[in-house]
Design a protein around this motif. Structure first.
Motif, short mmCIF file in Angstrom:
data_model
loop_
_atom_site.label_atom_id
_atom_site.label_comp_id
_atom_site.label_asym_id
_atom_site.label_seq_id
_atom_site.Cartn_x
_atom_site.Cartn_y
_atom_site.Cartn_z
N LEU A 61 0.87 -1.38 0.06
CA LEU A 61 -0.07 -0.13 0.08
C LEU A 61 0.92 1.38 0.02
O LEU A 61 0.20 2.50 0.14
CB LEU A 61 -1.00 -0.04 1.06
N SER A 62 2.03 1.01 -0.24
CA SER A 62 3.07 2.48 -0.04
C SER A 62 2.75 3.33 -1.21
O SER A 62 2.54 4.62 -0.95
CB SER A 62 4.32 2.04 -0.18
N GLY A 63 2.04 2.92 -2.17
CA GLY A 63 1.63 3.97 -3.40
C GLY A 63 0.11 4.54 -2.72
O GLY A 63 -0.10 5.65 -3.53
N SER A 64 -0.22 4.03 -1.98
CA SER A 64 -1.75 4.80 -1.36
C SER A 64 -1.45 5.84 -0.30
O SER A 64 -2.40 6.54 0.14
CB SER A 64 -2.60 3.49 -0.71
N VAL A 65 -0.44 5.94 -0.14
CA VAL A 65 0.08 7.08 1.26
C VAL A 65 0.52 8.38 0.56
O VAL A 65 1.65 8.26 -0.08
CB VAL A 65 1.06 6.32 2.21
#
Length: 188
Positions: free
Chosen positions: A161-165
């Protein structure tokens, strides 16, 4: 909506700073029902003190004014990019948060700020994973230790989920002293 509070309006001060690299703006807007500071106090401080004095006293300033001054500091060391407006989601009942995020998407928002607790992050990861079209701004309200923030990073990474932060706001009170190991954008 913030927790049990319905916020229909919010007043603040927009600050402008001209530099060689361009013009930066920051807001000082106390959050009704959450912030201890208030707008008249913030305005009075701005009128009484020079910017250099305020910066030197940043740790003791009202939260909204400290946020504005620290935003200028961050903008001074990062590239300028447009910032999208975000919807606000209070942490609480999981099903209510899902319904609120569905409404947020229907309203056209692509960025959502969540006031997150210092634990219980499996539900956070599940929630974020259920809404891949939304960027999340995670507001910790200074409740984390550096080790706690590192655990949150690992959880986010382990769920892909790093791209969602979009960024993590106010992870801990001593932001500038503890920021050396960070691998996500932060806001204060």
């Amino acid at each position: 909506r913030y927790g049990d509070h319905e916020i229909s309006s919010r007043c603040g001060v927009l600050l402008k700073k001209d530099t060689e690299g361009g013009t930066a703006f920051a807001e000082a807007a106390p959050l009704p029902g959450h912030s201890e500071d208030n707008l008249p106090e913030t305005i009075a401080l701005l009128r009484r003190r020079r910017p250099q004095e305020l910066i030197a006293e940043a740790g003791s300033l009202p939260a909204s004014l400290r946020f504005a001054l620290e935003s200028f500091s961050i903008k001074a060391v990062t590239s300028a990019a447009p910032v999208q407006s975000n919807a606000l989601l209070a942490w609480g009942d999981y099903q209510k948060m899902v319904l609120r995020l569905e409404q947020i998407q229907q309203d056209g928002y692509r960025v959502c700020k969540i006031k997150i607790p210092p634990s219980g992050w499996d539900a956070l990861a599940e929630l974020m994973g259920s809404f891949p079209g939304i960027q999340f701004r995670l507001d910790a309200n200074q409740a984390f230790s550096p080790q706690g923030l590192e655990r949150l990073y690992k959880l986010i990474d382990s769920h892909g989920l790093s791209g969602s932060v979009d960024y993590i706001e106010e992870p801990f009170p001593t932001f500038w002293q503890e920021a050396s190991f960070l691998n996500y954008p932060l806001s204060t």
